[in-house]
Scaffold this active site. Sequence first.
Site, PDB file in Angstrom:
ATOM      1  CB  SER A  12      -0.874   0.015   1.251  1.00 30.44           C
ATOM      2  OG  SER A  12      -0.044   0.111   2.399  1.00 30.44           O
ATOM      3  CE1 TYR A  43      -3.810  -0.839  -1.236  1.00 30.23           C
ATOM      4  CE2 TYR A  43      -2.563  -2.883  -1.078  1.00 30.23           C
ATOM      5  CZ  TYR A  43      -3.017  -1.818  -1.827  1.00 30.23           C
ATOM      6  OH  TYR A  43      -2.668  -1.724  -3.157  1.00 30.23           O
ATOM      7  N   GLY A  44      -5.226  -1.435   5.318  1.00 31.14           N
ATOM      8  CA  GLY A  44      -5.769  -2.091   6.511  1.00 31.14           C
ATOM      9  C   GLY A  44      -7.194  -1.711   6.855  1.00 31.14           C
ATOM     10  CB  CYS A  74       1.122  -5.674   1.433  1.00 32.81           C
ATOM     11  SG  CYS A  74      -0.362  -5.085   2.243  1.00 32.81           S
ATOM     12  CG  ASN A  75       1.950  -9.031   6.874  1.00 28.17           C
ATOM     13  OD1 ASN A  75       2.242 -10.138   7.291  1.00 28.17           O
ATOM     14  ND2 ASN A  75       2.847  -8.053   6.791  1.00 28.17           N
ATOM     15  CB  CYS A 184       1.706  -4.456   9.423  1.00 31.07           C
ATOM     16  SG  CYS A 184       1.666  -2.971   8.364  1.00 31.07           S
ATOM     17  CB  THR A 185       5.661  -4.932   5.172  1.00 35.00           C
ATOM     18  OG1 THR A 185       4.632  -4.184   4.486  1.00 35.00           O
ATOM     19  CG2 THR A 185       5.512  -6.395   4.830  1.00 35.00           C
TER      20      THR A 185
HETATM   21  N1  DGL Z   1       2.132  -2.828   4.846  1.00 33.99           N
HETATM   22  C1  DGL Z   1       0.884  -3.424   4.809  1.00 33.99           C
HETATM   23  C2  DGL Z   1       0.772  -4.717   5.559  1.00 33.99           C
HETATM   24  O1  DGL Z   1       1.766  -5.395   5.677  1.00 33.99           O
HETATM   25  C3  DGL Z   1      -0.336  -2.570   4.667  1.00 33.99           C
HETATM   26  C4  DGL Z   1      -0.592  -1.551   5.722  1.00 33.99           C
HETATM   27  C5  DGL Z   1      -1.801  -0.701   5.365  1.00 33.99           C
HETATM   28  O2  DGL Z   1      -1.780  -0.108   4.293  1.00 33.99           O
HETATM   29  O3  DGL Z   1      -2.756  -0.676   6.150  1.00 33.99           O
HETATM   30  O4  DGL Z   1      -0.278  -5.103   5.997  1.00 33.99           O
END
Ligand code: DGL
Length: 263
Positions: A12, A43-44, A74-75, A184-185
């Site tokens: 994201s 994205y969360g 991205c998780n 979350c990355t």
């Molecule tokens: N970096 C993302 C993850 O690993 C997304 C975080 C987000 O955009 O909420 O979930």
Amino acid sequence: MSDAIPIGVFDSGVGGLSIARCLQRELPSESFLYFADQKYSPYGSKSASWLEARTELVAQFLLERGCKALVVACNTATVNSISALREKIELPIVGVEPAIKPAALHSKAGVVGVLATAQTLRAESFCTLLDKFSGPVKLVTQACPELVSLVESANLHSEETIGALRSYIEPLLDLGADHIVLGCTHFSFLRESMARVIGGRAHILDAGTPVAAELKRQLGKFDLLNASCAPGKISFYSSSASSLAAKNMSLLWGSPIELLEAI
Ligand code: DGL
């Protein structure tokens, strides 16, 4: 510089840079094309169906640029849409899995904390992963809504950031957690500040190294490894490129980057 066929990596926003760094370290001759979907970050807070549709568009963009494999760095996107992507795209697609298994294996206290986005915690495949390893070990999850935007603005060490981390992590430590899994990355960029909050009471685990190992394995399996020894290159795209976005991304990447606008 090599003209190797690139590997597409997306998130994201800037979080997936923590994964891209590990990929470069493990596969120095490979080239990468990094896409940050910052127009739609975070994205969360998105629904599973929205994530499925959007990640297909992002994957399509990367395929049109000739990528030979994809890394969903991205998780949230992995747990919500990687299965659908794999059904539609016949290339190796590697996702991120939070390090719950090693944390559960090594926890002496029998309590592990997992930090993630709200949408990751809701996803069916994430719940299946939790079920698989809970039982002898208590897995305590914590949604961290504030952290993604703090990392997006490269606000890693301020009192505001430490305060937010304290509010998420202290309750897990109070329950006895001796491992904190970063689901979350984005959160990998907060390791230093987290260590300040944790003060030696728990280990922090992220997933960059296993993702890089899995990508290497997949590229080898499908004979896609770049045979050249010349160093690969990396280019950066964002759906919301601006000079501020490029500045923050450069800070997190550790060197100046050129950020191109796309989709
Ligand atoms: N970096 C993302 C993850 O690993 C997304 C975080 C987000 O955009 O909420 O979930």
